[in-house]
Design an enzyme around this catalytic site. Sequence first.
Site, mmCIF file in Angstrom:
data_model
loop_
_atom_site.group_PDB
_atom_site.id
_atom_site.type_symbol
_atom_site.label_atom_id
_atom_site.label_comp_id
_atom_site.label_asym_id
_atom_site.label_seq_id
_atom_site.Cartn_x
_atom_site.Cartn_y
_atom_site.Cartn_z
ATOM 1 N N TRP A 149 23.989 24.101 -6.861
ATOM 2 C CA TRP A 149 24.799 24.533 -8.003
ATOM 3 C C TRP A 149 24.306 25.950 -8.291
ATOM 4 O O TRP A 149 23.190 26.142 -8.767
ATOM 5 C CB TRP A 149 24.554 23.608 -9.188
ATOM 6 C CG TRP A 149 25.452 23.827 -10.354
ATOM 7 C CD1 TRP A 149 26.670 23.268 -10.571
ATOM 8 C CD2 TRP A 149 25.180 24.641 -11.502
ATOM 9 N NE1 TRP A 149 27.173 23.689 -11.773
ATOM 10 C CE2 TRP A 149 26.292 24.528 -12.371
ATOM 11 C CE3 TRP A 149 24.110 25.458 -11.885
ATOM 12 C CZ2 TRP A 149 26.363 25.191 -13.586
ATOM 13 C CZ3 TRP A 149 24.181 26.123 -13.096
ATOM 14 C CH2 TRP A 149 25.310 25.986 -13.925
ATOM 15 N N LYS A 200 25.963 17.383 -13.321
ATOM 16 C CA LYS A 200 25.608 16.202 -14.112
ATOM 17 C C LYS A 200 24.334 16.422 -14.917
ATOM 18 O O LYS A 200 24.258 16.082 -16.077
ATOM 19 C CB LYS A 200 25.440 15.013 -13.161
ATOM 20 C CG LYS A 200 25.177 13.693 -13.849
ATOM 21 C CD LYS A 200 26.416 13.208 -14.545
ATOM 22 C CE LYS A 200 26.164 12.021 -15.425
ATOM 23 N NZ LYS A 200 27.182 11.940 -16.487
HETATM 24 C C1 G6P Z 1 25.980 18.340 -18.614
HETATM 25 C C2 G6P Z 1 26.909 17.200 -18.285
HETATM 26 C C3 G6P Z 1 27.426 16.569 -19.573
HETATM 27 C C4 G6P Z 1 26.266 16.141 -20.447
HETATM 28 C C5 G6P Z 1 25.308 17.296 -20.725
HETATM 29 C C6 G6P Z 1 24.029 16.812 -21.385
HETATM 30 O O1 G6P Z 1 26.685 19.365 -19.195
HETATM 31 O O2 G6P Z 1 27.974 17.652 -17.498
HETATM 32 O O3 G6P Z 1 28.216 15.450 -19.261
HETATM 33 O O4 G6P Z 1 26.750 15.638 -21.654
HETATM 34 O O5 G6P Z 1 24.931 17.916 -19.497
HETATM 35 O O6 G6P Z 1 23.366 15.976 -20.479
HETATM 36 P P1 G6P Z 1 22.297 14.902 -20.867
HETATM 37 O O7 G6P Z 1 21.891 14.293 -19.561
HETATM 38 O O8 G6P Z 1 21.166 15.640 -21.521
HETATM 39 O O9 G6P Z 1 22.923 13.928 -21.796
#
Ligand code: G6P
Length: 606
Positions: free
Chosen positions: A74, A601
């Site tokens: 990424w 993710k």
């Molecule tokens: C990324 C993911 C989101 C997620 C966020 C926080 O942006 O794409 O789906 O809500 O990270 O991730 P976490 O694992 O800390 O809940």
Amino acid sequence: MCGIVGITGDPQAAANLIEGLRRLEYRGYDSAGIAVQQDGAIVTIKRKGKIQKLADAVDLDRMQSSCGIAHTRWATHGEPNQINSHPHVDGKVVLVHNGIIENFQVLKHALEEKGHTFISETDTEVLVHLVNDQYNGNLEEAVRRALKLVEGTYGIAVMHADEPDKIVGARRGSPLVVGVGDGFNVLASDVAAILAHTKQVIYLDDWDMAVITPEGVQTVDIDAQEVDKEIQEITWDLDQIQKGGYPHFMLKEIFEQPDTILDGFRGRVMPEAGDVKLGGLQLTDWELVNIRRIIILACGTSYHAGLVGEYLIEEYAGIPVEVEYASEFRYRSPIIDPGTLCLVISQSGETIDTLEAMREAKRRGAKVVGITNVVGSTIARETECGMYIHAGPEIGVASTKAFTGQTTILTLLTILLGRRKTISAEAGMEIIEDLQKMPDKIRSVLDQSAAIKEIAKVYKDHHNCLYLGRGINFPIALEGALKLKEISYIHAEGYPAAEMKHGPIALIDPNMPVVVISTRDSSYEKIRGNVQEVKARKGKIISIVTEGDEEITALSDHVITIPRCRAMLTPLLSVIPLQLLAYHIAVLRGEDVDQPRNLAKAVTVE
Ligand code: G6P
């Protein structure tokens, strides 16, 4: 962010590395690469694009090897192209890296003066040159010396052509897990890539290094001191990280929610006592009663769950709550008074902003409690106490079941805190009874998936969408808008319904779909007024209403009903149609729902 996997002692190393990458693809997917040891040399193949491009390029017959490393990227430094892809090579050293080397410019300049030449725009290439520069016949020594010169974050896996069957891993800021096998060993940024091989794992901590060979695993710190690490058993099954007949992980995860919220509260509610026990919380009743203020730290969808928690805890437990984006909290001077409890919410338990905010809160003396999904993740390990949401692996990049899982835990926490303050045993019993009915109620919303798909067909080609909600459903409006923009790339905004007249109302015309969460609760009359304001401007109204509703239904172009439930539990239902709407719109537009562009993710870079 990026995904790393390494394996040694496996006659099918290349095939299994590619399989491992597929399981990590959700961490990043703009390019991928693999390097294996072969007859005292390193063979590397990299491709721009998804893992399949790499798989197509690898001839497994010609890539015979028992030891190799691989990476899915990424991009942070340098565009996603083949040259910038990992593994990076210098001489006989090959390396994959997750994280950011902050002082890479300084290091690069120094290495260039020593005659090194660079071909990529990445910070990682500097690291591989640095290891090669430090190499003196022992790879772990060279890695150790190189890492001492580095500022920033890393999870790395490194090999040297002259040291067969050996992989050196190191971690600072980016997760790394060792899978312990019999005659083979694995290293990966995530247990998902290890599960097919072994369930025995060692979670590395920051400053740890691991040297893996087919015969064993050695864990040391950056000063070469042996560190004793516990071998833990993973409880997830391989089945849980596969699609199980659904076309996408996201849909599978949406449909898992009746079970995952049940797993979240099962064993934690005491229906006869109208109370809750949260074993992981480790706070005495005295400490619970004396919580003066709660700060919730999170990012993305977890932040929206935190906002739901704010409404719940303030209203039903009477404790002031602030919810902050973790990334903002960590860079200001937050005030932590005695009696402040910090709730850190993260599905992955690895989001770097949340992790660093948590560390900052700890430094400032806050009591820190984690709400995470991934067992053994860094946040789970570094919080003094916490609760797992038990939602099972969430693979779809757009978070769904983790949100309802987090909301379930926050509801339990609210009951626990409220029971020590204002909620009577009888009221506690009623809430728990209603909570136990939620899996069935969620099922009845899921049953409307086909009808929601019909609505999606009408709006799939629109360019904008507004989401409105009030009170506890305002965070749901934010979450609905986030889901749509994440996977459909349609511009979407979530707003408190009453704020619409302070700006977004200017956007409303016959082309503007407005999703309104207008369930039967204390703000019903108010939100009906807001729906009328949209109607007056000929906006298209998609409303989420409580079954039996007539008034808002009559004003709406499309209606999705949710079963009656007590107000505090509504978010568990009202978010479901919004997840489905976003999902169907994205699929109808032909988007890659599980791997939306530019997103990852687990965001382990700041
Ligand atoms: C990324 C993911 C989101 C997620 C966020 C926080 O942006 O794409 O789906 O809500 O990270 O991730 P976490 O694992 O800390 O809940």
